[in-house]
Design an enzyme around this catalytic site. Structure first.
Site, PDB file in Angstrom:
ATOM      1  N   GLU A 176       0.973  -1.157   0.047  1.00  0.00           N
ATOM      2  CA  GLU A 176      -0.125   0.097   0.222  1.00  0.00           C
ATOM      3  C   GLU A 176       0.801   1.214   0.067  1.00  0.00           C
ATOM      4  O   GLU A 176       1.104   2.005   1.077  1.00  0.00           O
ATOM      5  CB  GLU A 176      -1.036   0.110   1.198  1.00  0.00           C
ATOM      6  CG  GLU A 176      -1.992   1.014   0.997  1.00  0.00           C
ATOM      7  CD  GLU A 176      -2.846   1.216   2.530  1.00  0.00           C
ATOM      8  OE1 GLU A 176      -3.608   2.162   2.415  1.00  0.00           O
ATOM      9  OE2 GLU A 176      -2.531   0.411   3.199  1.00  0.00           O
ATOM     10  N   LYS A 213      -2.778  -2.220  -2.682  1.00  0.00           N
ATOM     11  CA  LYS A 213      -3.655  -1.395  -2.419  1.00  0.00           C
ATOM     12  C   LYS A 213      -3.317   0.121  -2.686  1.00  0.00           C
ATOM     13  O   LYS A 213      -2.239   0.764  -2.078  1.00  0.00           O
ATOM     14  CB  LYS A 213      -4.115  -1.412  -0.733  1.00  0.00           C
ATOM     15  CG  LYS A 213      -5.105  -0.550  -0.363  1.00  0.00           C
ATOM     16  CD  LYS A 213      -5.533  -0.895   1.081  1.00  0.00           C
ATOM     17  CE  LYS A 213      -6.496  -0.039   1.612  1.00  0.00           C
ATOM     18  NZ  LYS A 213      -6.952  -0.498   3.028  1.00  0.00           N
TER      19      LYS A 213
END
Length: 295
Positions: A176, A213
């Site tokens: 992420e 992500k």
């Protein structure tokens, strides 16, 4: 669900991943949003007990097991907790929800336009413990604030370096590198981010995959190449401060990306709601986010 079942669900499942991983720094804000005032808890243990009560209420709500929530990201204390007499990861699996664990320990101060992750002490032991509890994968977050090629390169390199360590334990890493949605140069920076991710994907061994992500991009479908990449199991989107409505509207413009929302899922839930009202409110958010993920 075994490992093969969970991999298939992450690759092909229709729905989204719930982010239930607020950690120490963000927990008080999450509790206030839920209607629990700071005066209602004293010290870290009571604070985490309050947030665990909220997460248990979410997990056990009928709408959460509707099949539209295909995964859930947990904070370490939540992973170690119990719900209805079962370890939380097993309770999720029994509801058809694939469990993930947040493993990062927060962010370094900003340097070169980015905030790298702090060192993750004890990561190998944490991965083995998580795997023993049935956890499928992990998630770790760093932040990009400016379109700095060297800063973004460092962020992505760190994510993949630790991701490979996690892969070595048989877990699926969600990488992420969040891009701050209010950054003025985000469109330019997201092009750099995409290029750096593609470069690092080529460094993975044959047969290895990661999940990504990412902030919902300024340019619709910018990450389509990542969605279709053979070394990417799934690309999920964070809400990044958008409201549920805004996040869903923006996500629907990006085919193949599914949601992994926290604020966008929880924003209308309150501690004083009846169980019926709580489930109805949660169900409405789940339906809205799932619809945007399937667009």
């Amino acid at each position: 669900m075994n490992q093969q079942d969970m991999t298939a669900k992450m690759a092909q499942g229709t729905g989204f991943i719930a982010a239930l991983d607020q950690s120490g720094g963000s927990t008080p804000k999450a509790l206030r949003g839920y209607g629990v005032d700071d005066s209602e808890w004293n010290g870290e243990d009571e604070m985490f007990a309050k947030i665990h009560e909220m997460r248990c209420r979410i997990i056990t709500s009928p709408s959460f097991a509707s099949g539209k929530v295909i995964g859930a990201i947990l904070f370490e204390k939540t992973m170690d907790g119990m719900v209805e007499g079962k370890p939380v990861p097993q309770a999720l699996i029994d509801r058809g929800v694939v469990p993930f664990l947040k493993v990062d320990k927060g962010l370094e101060d900003e340097t070169d336009g980015v905030q790298l992750m702090k060192p993750i002490a004890g990561l190998d032991g944490l991965c083995e413990r998580a795997k023993g509890l049935g956890v499928f994968g992990t998630k770790m977050r760093s932040v990009i604030n400016q379109a700095s090629p060297t800063g973004i390169g460092a962020i992505v390199a760190q994510q993949f370096q630790i991701g490979k360590q996690i892969l070595g334990h048989g877990l699926m890493p969600i990488l992420e590198p969040e891009y701050t949605i209010k950054a003025e140069d985000r469109e330019q920076g997201e092009e750099i981010l995409k290029a750096e991710i593609l470069k690092q994907l080529n460094s993975l061994e044959e047969g290895q995959q990661v999940m990504l992500k990412l902030s919902i991009p300024v340019k619709a479908d910018l990450y389509r190449e990542l969605v279709q990449h053979p070394k990417v199991l799934r690309v999920v989107a964070l809400s990044g401060g958008y409201s549920t409505e805004e996040a869903c509207e923006e996500l629907a413009k990006n085919k193949g990306m599914i949601a992994s929302f926290s604020r966008g899922l929880l924003q209308d839930l309150r501690a004083d709601q009846s169980d019926e009202e709580f489930d109805r409110t949660l169900g409405a958010a789940i339906d809205q986010i799932c619809e945007a993920s399937l667009a």
